[in-house]
Design an enzyme around this catalytic site. Structure first.
Site, short mmCIF file in Angstrom:
data_model
loop_
_atom_site.label_atom_id
_atom_site.label_comp_id
_atom_site.label_asym_id
_atom_site.label_seq_id
_atom_site.Cartn_x
_atom_site.Cartn_y
_atom_site.Cartn_z
CG MET A 227 -43.39 -84.30 -14.34
SD MET A 227 -44.84 -85.27 -14.76
CE MET A 227 -46.15 -84.07 -14.53
CG PHE B 187 -18.39 -55.26 -3.78
CD1 PHE B 187 -18.04 -56.59 -3.66
CD2 PHE B 187 -19.37 -54.74 -2.95
CE1 PHE B 187 -18.65 -57.41 -2.71
CE2 PHE B 187 -19.99 -55.55 -2.00
CZ PHE B 187 -19.63 -56.89 -1.88
C1 LIG Z 1 -36.08 -75.13 -10.85
C2 LIG Z 1 -36.42 -76.42 -11.52
N1 LIG Z 1 -35.51 -77.42 -11.54
C3 LIG Z 1 -35.80 -78.59 -12.14
C4 LIG Z 1 -37.02 -78.79 -12.73
C5 LIG Z 1 -37.34 -80.12 -13.40
N2 LIG Z 1 -38.46 -80.77 -12.72
C6 LIG Z 1 -39.72 -80.69 -13.17
S1 LIG Z 1 -40.83 -81.44 -12.19
C7 LIG Z 1 -39.63 -81.95 -11.13
C8 LIG Z 1 -39.97 -82.75 -9.91
C9 LIG Z 1 -40.68 -81.94 -8.90
O1 LIG Z 1 -40.75 -82.66 -7.72
P1 LIG Z 1 -41.81 -82.31 -6.62
O2 LIG Z 1 -41.77 -80.87 -6.32
O3 LIG Z 1 -41.66 -83.22 -5.48
O4 LIG Z 1 -43.17 -82.54 -7.37
P2 LIG Z 1 -43.90 -83.90 -7.79
O5 LIG Z 1 -43.67 -84.06 -9.26
O6 LIG Z 1 -43.32 -85.00 -7.00
O7 LIG Z 1 -45.32 -83.63 -7.49
C10 LIG Z 1 -38.38 -81.53 -11.58
C11 LIG Z 1 -37.11 -81.83 -10.91
C12 LIG Z 1 -37.92 -77.71 -12.70
N3 LIG Z 1 -39.12 -77.77 -13.29
N4 LIG Z 1 -37.61 -76.55 -12.08
#
Ligand SMILES: Cc1ncc(C[n+]2csc(CCOP(=O)(O)OP(=O)(O)O)c2C)c(N)n1
Ligand SMILES: [Mg+2]
Lengths: 159, 566
Positions: free
Chosen positions: B480, B112
């Site tokens: 992004m 476990f």
């Molecule tokens: C854990 C994780 N999952 C997916 C990604 C891919 N990813 C990079 S930036 C992003 C968007 C982030 O969105 P947000 O936090 O709203 O930031 P913004 O770019 O809008 O400032 C994603 C999905 C990542 N970097 N980390």
């Protein structure tokens, strides 16, 4: 180009998987690998054959060295060294081919290590190329089973 | 006198000067937690998810410049740490992670909550251990701390079977760790230093390219001295920000994918690139054959595998950055070949060229009086904190805007998941940073997507009176990724619109924190001021111009001179 790398390492649990994990994780090749204890208790020597251009092989040796359990890494390809590999080959040996099998075994200074009703098992040692040549010659006669060790290597003493 | 494994572990932590541990309990570590309860020397921070424990330990380590510690149970507790460990590994952050394990007799039985965490984390730790015999416990812990903090720092994991924690052992007297298999090179080869210095004197257009290694080795003073002594312009990686004062006239900001125009131009035109504690990562180099095409390259790094890995180097120097830079500074001070005035005069045309580039395309954005621009928020945060806050970030556009517009003047003030790019890093990191620096202002510059990945830590921040501030640059997008879709996928916004989003102000209140919102540019300053004056956890929800992008941008696989500009 093919490289022979000799690695002295601490015989800790998981050390082999650190090495193979490094190769798979970074996309390096392992063509053969053999490992056994050295004279010093707790240390093992691993010989591995790999291939890649000089930049890749440089990374391989550096990355191996970076592993905490590794003591020493030597790319012995460019040095003067002896290498040996051993193969056990079970080959069909019927009345018509028996003599031929023995003749080939003899040429390669091999030995018959097991005799069956219709097959011989023979042992050959030599450089990787020599063992391969023997295998190639026996193949047309009919190889039933083959087991090969990895290559081991040792640098020659400087005179 | 014999003590239990659990007691020995706590004694080791004391010996290693660990005063704070981030963790989460479970059956396999219950004995250890029983000891922790009785310890008055150790602060245990109960996070709400094990990933957060590791990020917090990571930021704690960055602030104090020593090892951070996390402690979790076996199985799911251990697997939850993997992202944090991988992030610390890629950013070379010294942490030690203790994981519980099922009793030795059950290992291998699919017991476990048993997982082979040593196997799982082998490729993302500097080293890891399973302690099978209590006699090995103390030496292993000492070795683990030694490995984490020396050489190229990194995470080390120790897996602790439950019976080992209960077993009795004599506590061995402290002695310095010595390892036959591990001897990092600190001192540079003097011949290489001389070669490098002479090469620098021959250069007309040198650039210093500094990375996280400068911060890890505490070499910011040495690098600043070198740059100013010879008037060498400095560009920084994401991890290197703060390694050289960001407002210094010689500073060019970040390079690479979202680097400044002038950094990327300078690297493309330089005749000598001096890489210090940086690893020529693909986000920095862009198309590799077009990176610094006219330059000879000097590369200082403590990790030989970093040298000539991606880019062929002319003068490799394997050494601790601090030692190598100090040796170079001394060489110049003593050499007859070096005359500071001549050197600075010689540098003029190059610095003028860089100033021209700076004037041509400064870091900028389209100002707006109706919509809040995220860059404006970061600029205001910089202004209202006097540039003195500790900034952590999430990942995405928020991270890049923070890197571009909060001009870091000091090391250990910017914490971001650089190599792995973990959404959800920034908030637990802010808590870790605040635990290490109780009197500093700590701000997580966040995205609305990322903040939800570890939002549960609001409870931790409240429980330990960490008045961290979260500045959400809320675009209601996974911004992004949306930006890439806008530019390279014809605006097909697949899965990047966050259709259902929480009301962050109410969310803050649910945890007893404070929520503030700004929807107009003129509300930004009052909100920040109020947040900074509040002795509580504050979420600032900045509703920003949704489709704002991060520029400059070098599309993946392009040369770094092929920038998309504002
Ligand atoms: C854990 C994780 N999952 C997916 C990604 C891919 N990813 C990079 S930036 C992003 C968007 C982030 O969105 P947000 O936090 O709203 O930031 P913004 O770019 O809008 O400032 C994603 C999905 C990542 N970097 N980390
Ligand atoms: Mg967003």
């Amino acid at each position: 180009m093919r490289h022979t790398i000799s690695v002295l390492l601490q015989n800790k649990p998981g050390v082999l998987s650190r090495i193979t994990g490094l190769f798979s994780g970074r996309g390096f090749n392992i063509e053969s690998l053999s490992v056994a204890q050295t004279l010093e208790p707790g240390l093992s020597c691993l010989t591995l054959m790999t291939s890649g251009d000089s930049q890749i092989v440089e990374q391989i040796t550096k990355q191996l060295h970076k592993l905490i359990d590794v003591i020493k890494v030597t790319d012995i390809t460019e040095t003067d060294y002896v290498e040996r590999e051993m193969a056990l080959i079970r080959v069909k040996a019927e009345s018509t081919t028996r003599a031929e099998v023995l003749r080939i075994t003899d040429i390669f200074r091999g030995r018959v290590v097991d005799v069956g009703a219709k097959s011989y098992a023979i042992e050959v040692t030599g450089s990787c190329g020599k063992v391969q040549a023997c295998v190639d010659l026996l193949r047309p006669i009919g190889i039933q089973e083959i087991v090969r060790t990895g290559t081991i290597a040792m640098t020659r003493s400087t005179k | 006198m014999k003590i239990t494994g659990a007691q020995a572990l706590l004694k080791c932590l004391e010996e290693q000067k660990v005063d704070t541990v981030f963790g989460f309990p479970g059956g396999a570590v219950i004995d250890l937690y029983d000891e922790i309860l009785q310890s008055d020397k150790l602060t245990h921070v109960l996070v709400r998810h094990e990933q957060a424990a590791v990020h917090a330990a990571d930021a704690y380590a960055r602030v104090i410049g020593d090892v951070g510690v996390a402690l979790v149970t076996s199985g799911p507790g251990a697997t939850n740490t993997v992202t944090g460990i991988a992030s610390a590994y890629l950013d070379s952050i010294p942490i030690v992670v203790f994981t519980g394990q099922v009793p030795t007799g059950l290992i291998g039985n699919d017991a476990f909550q048993e997982v082979d965490i040593v196997g799982i984390t082998r490729p993302c730790t500097k080293h890891n251990y399973l302690v099978k015999d209590v006699k090995d416990l103390v030496p292993t812990i000492r070795e683990a701390f030694y490995l984490a903090r020396t050489g190229r720092p990194g995470p080390v994991l120790i897996d602790l079977p439950k019976d080992v924690m209960a077993a009795m052992v004599n506590f061995p007297a402290p002695k310095p760790v010595k390892m036959r298999t591990y001897q990092p090179t600190y001192k540079p080869h003097p011949g290489q230093i001389e070669k490098a210095c002479k090469k620098i004197l021959q250069a007309k257009r040198p650039v210093l390219y500094i990375g996280g290694g400068v911060i890890a080795s505490k070499a910011h003073e040495e690098v600043t001295e070198l740059a100013r002594k010879l008037d060498i312009p400095v560009t920084m990686t994401l991890m290197g920000l703060g390694g050289f004062p960001g407002t210094d006239p010689l500073a060019m900001g970040m390079l690479g994918m979202h680097g400044t125009y002038y950094s990327n131009m300078a690297v493309a035109r330089c005749d000598l690139l001096i890489g210090v504690g940086a690893r020529f990562d693909d986000r920095v180099t862009g198309r590799i054959d077009a990176f610094a095409p006219h330059a000879e390259i000097i590369h200082i790094d403590i990790d030989p595998t970093s040298i000539s890995k991606n880019v062929e180097v002319d003068i490799p120097i394997v050494a601790d950055c601090k030692h190598a830079l100090a040796a170079m500074n001394t060489w110049f001070d003593r050499s007859d070949l070096f005359n500071e005035e001549d050197e600075k005069e010689k540098r003029q045309p190059w610095l003028e060229q860089i100033d021209e580039w700076k004037a041509e395309h400064p870091l900028s954005y389209a100002k707006d009086t109706n919509k809040i621009k995220p860059q404006f928020v970061v600029e205001k945060l910089h202004e209202l904190t006097g540039g003195d806050a500790i900034i952590t970030t999430e990942v995405g556009q928020n991270q890049m805007w923070a890197a571009q517009f909060y001009h870091f003047n000091h090391p250990r003030a910017f914490m971001t998941s650089g190599g792995l790019g973990v959404m959800g890093y920034g908030f637990p990191a802010a808590i870790g940073a605040q635990m290490a620096a109780r009197d500093r202002t700590v701000i997580d510059i966040a995205g609305d997507g990322s903040i939800q990945m570890n939002i549960q830590e609001l409870a931790t921040a409240k429980q330990y009176n960490c008045p961290v501030k979260i500045a959400i640059l809320n675009n209601n997008y996974l911004g992004m990724v949306r930006q890439w879709q806008e530019l390279f996928y014809d605006k097909r916004y697949s899965a990047t619109t966050l259709d259902v989003a929480p009301d962050f102000v109410l969310l803050a209140e649910a945890y007893g924190a404070v929520g503030l919102r700004a929807t107009k540019p003129d509300e930004v300053e009052p909100v920040i001021k109020e947040a900074l004056a509040t002795d509580n956890v504050v979420i600032m929800d900045f509703v920003i111009d949704r489709e704002e992008g991060v520029y400059p941008m070098v599309p993946a696989g392009k040369a770094t001179t092929e920038m998309l500009l504002v």
